[in-house]
Each structure stands twice: as structure tokens, then as C-alpha cells.
Scaffold this motif. Structure first.
Motif, PDB file in Angstrom:
ATOM      1  N   GLN A 245      -0.472  11.531  -3.954  1.00  0.00           N
ATOM      2  CA  GLN A 245      -0.595  10.116  -3.651  1.00  0.00           C
ATOM      3  C   GLN A 245      -0.447   9.978  -2.142  1.00  0.00           C
ATOM      4  O   GLN A 245       0.448  10.576  -1.542  1.00  0.00           O
ATOM      5  CB  GLN A 245       0.503   9.302  -4.339  1.00  0.00           C
TER       6      GLN A 245
ATOM      7  N   LYS B 249       0.028   7.030   0.674  1.00  0.00           N
ATOM      8  CA  LYS B 249       0.267   5.600   0.855  1.00  0.00           C
ATOM      9  C   LYS B 249       0.153   5.242   2.329  1.00  0.00           C
ATOM     10  O   LYS B 249       0.768   5.860   3.182  1.00  0.00           O
ATOM     11  CB  LYS B 249       1.643   5.205   0.345  1.00  0.00           C
TER      12      LYS B 249
ATOM     13  N   GLN C  13      -2.183   2.556  -1.815  1.00  0.00           N
ATOM     14  CA  GLN C  13      -1.902   3.921  -2.236  1.00  0.00           C
ATOM     15  C   GLN C  13      -3.088   4.445  -3.006  1.00  0.00           C
ATOM     16  O   GLN C  13      -3.697   3.715  -3.787  1.00  0.00           O
ATOM     17  CB  GLN C  13      -0.639   3.929  -3.106  1.00  0.00           C
TER      18      GLN C  13
END
Length: 158
Positions: free
Chosen positions: A132, A134, A141
Motif C-alpha cells: 500500500q 499512501k 492510498q
């Protein structure tokens, strides 16, 4: 003591002092010590900024733009190749020092340091060979495959 270069914006470039019972932590109590540490890269940055060192190829230190937030210490070994790849492409990135801390604390650290992107890859992302990413400024994200992280970040003009 602490050594600083006034008006450099770099902070401490050295420090040290007396340490009572220094050897006690190693099982040899009752002995004091003194120590000193110098940040050679920071000293070089100060000298370069002052024009003492003239090296057109030198890239001065810059603040990290990417933080690797870690759920578990084991995540570090799996993500080392990604960090090496990013650094080879001149992305300035760092690990959060205490793997396993709450994500909220790690994100607050990144925000405080002005870091733009946080990369997180826990057990779930590891199964997908992804992470992920962000963007802290935008609060967005995205799940990105590990083999596409570098190109994804390049596309962000980071």
C-alpha cells in the motif's frame, strides 16, 4: 556535548560526553567512559554549502520523501530489495525505526518529518506481492505490485 553548524539547517554534526558505568551494560560494572561521534556526511554537507568543497557531482543530503512503515520486524527483510531499488533511482527513503509500532504512530512520524509517501506491506500485501502506498498530502492510498512501485513513484514526479 553537541556540535552544531549554526545556520546550516542540518542540526547536530557531532556529539559525545562522559558515560558513567558504560561497561556495566556489558557485564563489567564500575567503569566509566567517554565517547564522541561525528556525522561525516553532515560535515561534508556543511562544507559543501559553505563553498569549501566544490564537487559538482555531489548531491547534498535531503529529507526523506518515502517512509517504509512496518507491521512486524520480519517485513524489513522482505522489503530490503525494494528500498535498494528505490535508493538506486535516487529516491530518499527510510525505515521506521521501531517495527511493530502502531500504524497511527508511524504515520504521525512521517507527517511530522514532512514525508510525502508511506509504504506499508504487511502479511496481506505480502501474499499479493504488493504494498500500500499512501500519499499523505492527498490522503489517497493505492495497492501497487512490488515490481511496479518504482515506476509508480516516478509517475508521481517525486
Amino acid at each position: 556535548f553537541e556540535v552544531v553548524a549554526p545556520d546550516s539547517g542540518i542540526g547536530s554534526i557531532g556529539g559525545g560526553g562522559r558515560y558513567d558505568n558504560l561497561t556495566g551494560v556489558f557485564g563489567w560494572p564500575g567503569n566509566s567512559g567517554v565517547g564522541v561521534s561525528l556525522g561525516l556526511d553532515r560535515i561534508y554537507d556543511v562544507l559543501h554549502a559553505a563553498g569549501v568543497i566544490d564537487n559538482p557531482e555531489y548531491q547534498p543530503w535531503s529529507a526523506p520523501k518515502i517512509l517504509f512503515a512496518l507491521f512486524e520486524p520480519e517485513d524489513t527483510a522482505r522489503l530490503i530489495p525494494l528500498m535498494q531499488e528505490l535508493r538506486s533511482l535516487n529516491f530518499v527513503c527510510e525505515w521506521y525505526e521501531q517495527a511493530g509500532q502502531k500504524m497511527k504512530k508511524q504515520f504521525a512520524y512521517a507527517d511530522k518529518k514532512g514525508i510525502d509517501y508511506v509504504i506499508v506491506s504487511g502479511a496481506e500485501e505480502a501474499q499479493q506481492a504488493a504494498c500500500q502506498i499512501k500519499n499523505l498530502a492527498k490522503g489517497q492510498q493505492e495497492l501497487v505490485p512490488l515490481d511496479q512501485v518504482a515506476s509508480w513513484l516516478q509517475a508521481q514526479n517525486l
